[in-house]
Design an enzyme around this catalytic site. Structure first.
Site, short mmCIF file in Angstrom:
data_model
loop_
_atom_site.label_atom_id
_atom_site.label_comp_id
_atom_site.label_asym_id
_atom_site.label_seq_id
_atom_site.Cartn_x
_atom_site.Cartn_y
_atom_site.Cartn_z
N LYS A 20 -9.88 -15.26 -1.68
CA LYS A 20 -10.17 -14.03 -0.97
C LYS A 20 -11.07 -12.94 -1.65
CE LYS A 20 -8.00 -13.11 3.39
NZ LYS A 20 -6.54 -13.03 4.22
N LYS A 36 -10.29 -6.33 -3.04
CA LYS A 36 -10.47 -5.07 -4.01
C LYS A 36 -9.60 -5.08 -5.27
CE LYS A 36 -11.52 -1.22 -0.90
NZ LYS A 36 -10.71 -0.26 0.15
#
Length: 1053
Positions: free
Chosen positions: A595, A598
């Site tokens: 995925k 951040k």
RNA sequence: GGGCCCGUAGCUUAGCCAGGUUGAGCGCACGGCUGAUAACCGUGAGGUCACGCGUUCAAAUCGCGUCGGGCCCA
């Protein structure tokens, strides 16, 4: 007029130019207008949440949408394409809270709800504008000027109307339910808003003292010690057997009850030294037990609650087989509680802190922090059997990441579970791409559908339009603003909180009608999009004309999200699905399939990709990388490949332009029908191919096999157009007069490029437009002013010739095989060969008039196609079979082998065929051999070089003759002069002066045979070819050709 | 524990629904081409199509099971 394009494909420049063109010419609006009255195609944009930044996944999503809509529009559909924005809800509240440093609801109330709402609204609108700009860069053509926004009054009304319908259908209900609760946001949150990840919690075993039996306990296990004060029962599995044991440990002895199978592990965890079995109890007998709450003296709310044991199927053979039941804090607990009429005891408030009912020891404590207090108290009461830590998946608020708790609260529900069967029925009527998205994934989700908790105790959302009488409890759901006005006699300019909170009126009983203070779950907002976007309920006409939606497409996360919420809302109000077909697409992950997040730092911004490559390349990449329903592993490298492909397309387009311009190519010359008789087989072939392409793309598009589309297009560009047709057609463009052969080639290329630009228009809209503008609008001012106003190019069946296509692919194969054969014998392609023999194995090879093409591409003088099975004259090779020679010839075997080496294989074979044996001689001695002693192998003769292709073998005759050599050398010289022309930056039509000095007399003689040919090929007005010549001119270079030094000078005439 | 999807060359993938020689791109090596050329082409090496069982004349493809990965649910 067609303009020449110079330089490489520069997507950024091209795209900003086209964007400007579209803007100035109002192209988008005109395209939509021209299709009005066509067959309707109602698309509903799944509204992105206004976060301010689009990410790669949203970019992919919009690219798919745009491609589909452009395609539909080209197919003359009138397209409904309002963009949508999801603008309410906690995410924005949280952002605004953060900007002010707010920590809880109290801070908001102190600041002022009206101002807070205003900030949220401004924030959402600003984000929307930012994101719109980003989507436009991608070339996404949706109606950006008039999008639907969930914060508009009109939209709020659509939600209100829907809830009113639900109420009319008796599907709205208020009730005490255990909900996922975020103690920070202090609101219920939906199942779909819960995010799970690993969390380490306490794991404790607790002893519940059995009433009427000394020192006897039921043992339970839990990971939420803080729920112990709310315990009201124990559940056991009706099929398990339970045991009562006496167990000893340091400092005491206990009688314990738990599932028989789990006695040993539990006692081990409890550090008991030994035990004895006192007897077993059936689940039936278990249910007769009652017990005392372990912290009875600390929790006043527990007084008067009767604690018993109940049977429940959900109890598994894990831990102790006895499950702690707190109906105020667990879903299953609650359901069991309802069934068995247990007390729903919930001594925890909305802030996640104990209430007074939990007793003064606990009141005010935050439950997650109270775990240690509860454990300590249990220990002090000698009710703790064991404690440990456990890592397990635990739910969190998807917005603020706080661990959720379960508490029983009063909420509003839609009774979706009642509609389960009808929903499944509707799902089966929808067309799903891929099929399993509906039949398996979505159906499974619906099978587990629970009632939908639609109320949230927050501010920035659509207010629930539910008013209740404070006195008699009478309930009214208001459907529209007008209805509300009628009720209260007031007019609201904004239907949001807090204005709407103030609206009251008198109930018929004389009491006061007051609004339920909650707002809608934000999922309910987008759930009504399909009718809200049609301005329903304030207008009905559009709704009648368009609803339900023909097509929606979103990521697979929306199975539990928008696919579901829309279906639910539509079922309660209209009793049918709001969409007819769904394309479910995947997620964008990084190149390793992780995925993008951040924390890993692997986020790729679409903006960054556009800056580096341009929108068309990004589009073609995401569409073609893999099947839409699979996750996309983003790769910069793959992106570069896509860029290369489009660059080649650009070069192919650029290739013909200078010639066309030179020859004053115009609309009349572009008319292919004038050249039917002059078309060569290769022209008919590429025309057939481009029409087959149109057919393939149409078919893939109908099935939303978007990856196949890009693949077909890419194959066509690379294989058919660039690597093959343009190579074939090149020499024809050099013809100087207005030759029909040349013009036919131009017209063919023109036709192919124009058709291709239309086929590519939905997928690479900028590049297609640029090419169309130059080729079509440039020649014919009356043509549709944009490629996106053209109709989708249906395949022209009369142009498709599958036999020709098959033959051409054979020609390509043979040509490749002959390159292979040349390489084996070291014969460069520049050097002609006398002949090529094609020897098919089984099936006849049908060249279908392409012999000329094959000759050209293989640089051969003659092509011979043999019948299947036939072969050129082969050399025969023999190998001795030692196993057979040995036993017969014994000691002399090695002489036989030697004899075989020198014998004539053909002769030996002939003898063996005729008489079954053959005579050999070695050093004067004769030997007889039989057929089994030798193995024959055919080998092409020295002058033939062979290579295999799918239908057989290709033999290239590499014998050199002076004629062939002369041609070879002349081509070597031509190529080098061309190279020098290029270096001098000469134009195609410029004439030159050239001097070629060859130091070897024999080679010079060979070259001289072709002197005129060389001069004309390089456009040399003055041409000298000799030995010891004086080199003159701007550019002088020394070359080496086949080991001979050749000096050349070139200058412009 | 349940549902769905995925597993094909070092990497990214096509083919799977409709069974009939695993195909491409990247990277690597060698060669070629040169009036699209900061391109392009050919050749080579590299595949137990995750594994096992079954159906079939025939399985990457269909069925069952196992293992591994992902998403969702409990």
């Amino acid at each position: 007029m067609i303009t020449e394009v110079t330089g490489q494909y520069n997507a950024q420049d091209l795209e900003s130019r086209i964007r400007q063109l579209w803007e100035e010419a109002q192209t988008y609006r005109k395209v939509r207008e021209m299709r009005v009255g066509g067959k309707k195609f109602f698309f509903v944009d799944g509204p992105p949440y206004t976060t301010g930044r689009i990410h790669l996944g949203t970019a992919w999503n919009k690219v798919i949408k745009d491609s589909v809509l452009r395609y539909k529009s080209m197919n003359c559909f009138e397209v409904k394409d309002r963009a949508g924005w999801d603008m309410h809800g906690l995410p924005i509240e949280v952002k605004v809270e953060e900007s002010f440093g707010f920590r809880n609801k109290k801070d908001i109330e102190t600041y002022g709800v009206d101002k807070f709402i205003q900030r949220c609204k401004e924030f959402a609108l600003r984000q929307k504008d930012d994101m719109t700009a980003q989507f436009k860069i991608l070339g996404a053509w949706l109606d950006w000027d008039d999008p639907y926004m969930t914060l508009k009054n009109e939209y709020l009304e659509a939600a209100w109307w829907t809830l009113k319908k639900a109420n009319e259908h008796n599907l709205l209900e208020r009730g005490l339910r255990v909900v996922n609760w975020c103690p920070r946001c202090q609101t219920a949150i939906a199942d779909s808003e819960v995010e799970y990840w690993d969390e380490t919690d306490y794991s404790i075993y607790v002893k519940f003292p059995v009433e009427g039996e000394e020192n006897t306990y039921i043992v339970i296990w839990t990971t939420t010690p803080w729920t112990i004060p709310a315990n009201v029962a124990v559940a056991v599995n009706p099929t398990f057997e339970y045991s009562k044991v006496r167990a000893w440990k340091d400092g005491g002895v206990d009688v314990l009850i738990m599932a028989s199978d789990l006695v040993e592990p539990v006692l081990k965890i409890g550090r008991y030294k030994d035990y004895e079995l006192l007897g077993t109890l059936s689940a039936e007998e278990m249910q007769k037990l009652t017990y005392t709450h372990p912290l009875l003296d600390l929790v006043p709310g527990q007084k008067g609650i009767k604690h018993g044991v109940h049977a429940a199927d959900f109890v598994t053979a894990e831990n102790t087989g006895c499950v702690h039941i707190a109906p105020g804090h667990g879903l299953e607990d609650y359901e069991l509680g309802m069934k068995k009429h247990l007390e729903i005891f919930c001594p925890v408030g909305g802030d996640g802190r104990y209430t007074e009912a939990a007793g003064e020891k606990y009141v005010g404590l935050y439950v997650k922090e109270a775990d240690t207090d509860v454990i300590r108290d249990l220990e002090e009461h000698d009710r703790l059997l064991a404690q440990g830590r456990l890592t397990h998946r635990y739910g969190h608020c998807w917005r603020c990441k706080t661990p959720i708790i379960f508490i029983a609260t009063s909420q509003w529900f839609l009774r979706i579970s009642d509609l389960r069967d009808k929903m499944l029925d509707e799902v089966s009527k929808i067309t799903w791409y891929p099929e399993w998205a509906g039949s398996a994934r979505f159906s499974d989700w619906i099978n587990n559908a629970r009632d939908w908790c639609i109320s949230r105790q927050r501010y920035w959302g659509i207010p629930l339009p539910i008013w209740t009488c404070q006195k008699c409890g009478h309930l009214e759901v208001i459907g529209t603003a007008a209805e509300l006005e009628e009720k209260c006699g007031c007019k609201l300019s904004d239907l949001h909180r807090p204005d709407v909170d103030a609206v009251t009126w008198e109930c018929s009983c004389g009491g006061k009608m007051v609004r339920s203070p909650d707002v809608f779950d934000v999922w309910f907002d987008s759930a009504v999009a399909s009718w809200a976007t049609l301005h329903f309920p304030s207008q009905e006409k559009e709704f009648q004309e368009w609803w339900p939606a023909d097509f929606i497409t979103e990521g697979h996360d929306q199975t539990r999200g928008w696919f579901y919420s829309q279906l639910g809302a539509s079922m309660v109000s209209f009793g049918r699905a709001p969409y007819k077909s769904v394309l479910m697409h995947g997620f964008t992950l990084d190149d390793q399939g992780r995925k993008m997040s951040k924390s890993i730092g692997n986020i790729v911004q679409p903006e960054e990709v556009v800056q580096k490559f341009g929108a068309d390349i990004l589009r073609a990449y995401v569409l073609g990388a893999n099947a839409p329903w699979e996750d996309l592993h983003f790769s910069w490298e793959a992106l570069e490949n896509t860029a290369r492909m489009l660059n080649i397309f650009w070069n192919a387009y650029r290739f013909a332009l200078p010639y066309m311009i030179l020859d004053r190519f115009d609309a009349e010359k572009a008319d292919l029908s004038r050249y039917e008789k002059s078309l060569r087989a290769e022209d008919r072939w590429i025309l057939s191919r481009v029409n087959s392409l149109a057919e393939d793309v149409t078919k893939s598009m109908e099935e939303y096999q978007l990856h196949r589309i890009i693949r077909s297009i890419s194959d066509f560009i690379l294989e058919d157009l660039s690597r093959w047709y343009i190579q074939l057609v090149r020499p024809r463009t050099w013809i100087e007069q207005d030759d029909p052969d040349k013009l036919a080639a131009y017209a063919t290329i023109y036709e192919v490029l124009v058709k291709l630009s239309r086929i590519m228009a939905p997928f690479t809209p900028f590049l297609s437009e640029a090419i169309y503008q130059n080729l079509v609008v440039g020649l014919n001012p009356n043509a549709p002013p944009s490629v996106h106003m053209c109709e989708w190019p249906k395949a022209d069946a009369s142009r498709i010739d599958k036999r020709l296509e098959a033959s051409m692919s054979l020609v390509r194969e043979i040509s490749e095989a002959s390159s292979n054969a040349r390489q084996k014998s070291g014969r460069k392609l520049r050097w002609p060969v006398s002949d090529i023999v094609i020897a098919p194995a089984k099936d006849a090879v049908d060249l279908d008039n392409l012999e000329f093409v094959l000759k050209g591409q293989t640089n051969s003088k003659k092509i011979t196609v043999l019948s299947p099975g036939e072969k050129p004259q082969m050399d025969l090779e023999m190998a001795p079979v030692h196993k057979k020679i040995g036993p017969v010839h014994k000691g002399e075997a090695r002489f036989v082998v030697e004899a075989l080496k020198t014998a004539n294989a053909a002769l030996v074979k002939k003898q063996l065929d005729e008489s079954g044996k053959a005579g050999l001689s070695y050093e004067g001695k004769n030997y007889d051999i039989t057929a089994e002693m030798v193995q024959f192998k055919e080998k092409p003769p020295e002058n033939l070089s062979a290579a295999e292709f799918s239908k057989g073998f290709v033999y290239v005759n590499v014998t050199l003759t002076p004629e062939l050599e002369s041609e070879g050398y002349s081509r070597e010289i031509i190529r080098r002069i061309q190279d020098m022309r290029k270096e001098l930056d000469l134009r195609v039509e410029d004439q030159i002066r050239a001097v070629v000095d060859i130091e070897s007399k024999p080679i010079l003689d060979l070259a001289l045979r072709q002197k005129d040919h060389i001069a004309s090929e390089v456009r040399a007005a003055e041409f000298e070819l000799g030995l010891g010549l004086e080199l003159k001119g701007k550019l002088v270079k020394d070359w080496e050709i086949e080991g001979v030094c050749v000096r050349i000078s070139v200058d412009r005439k």
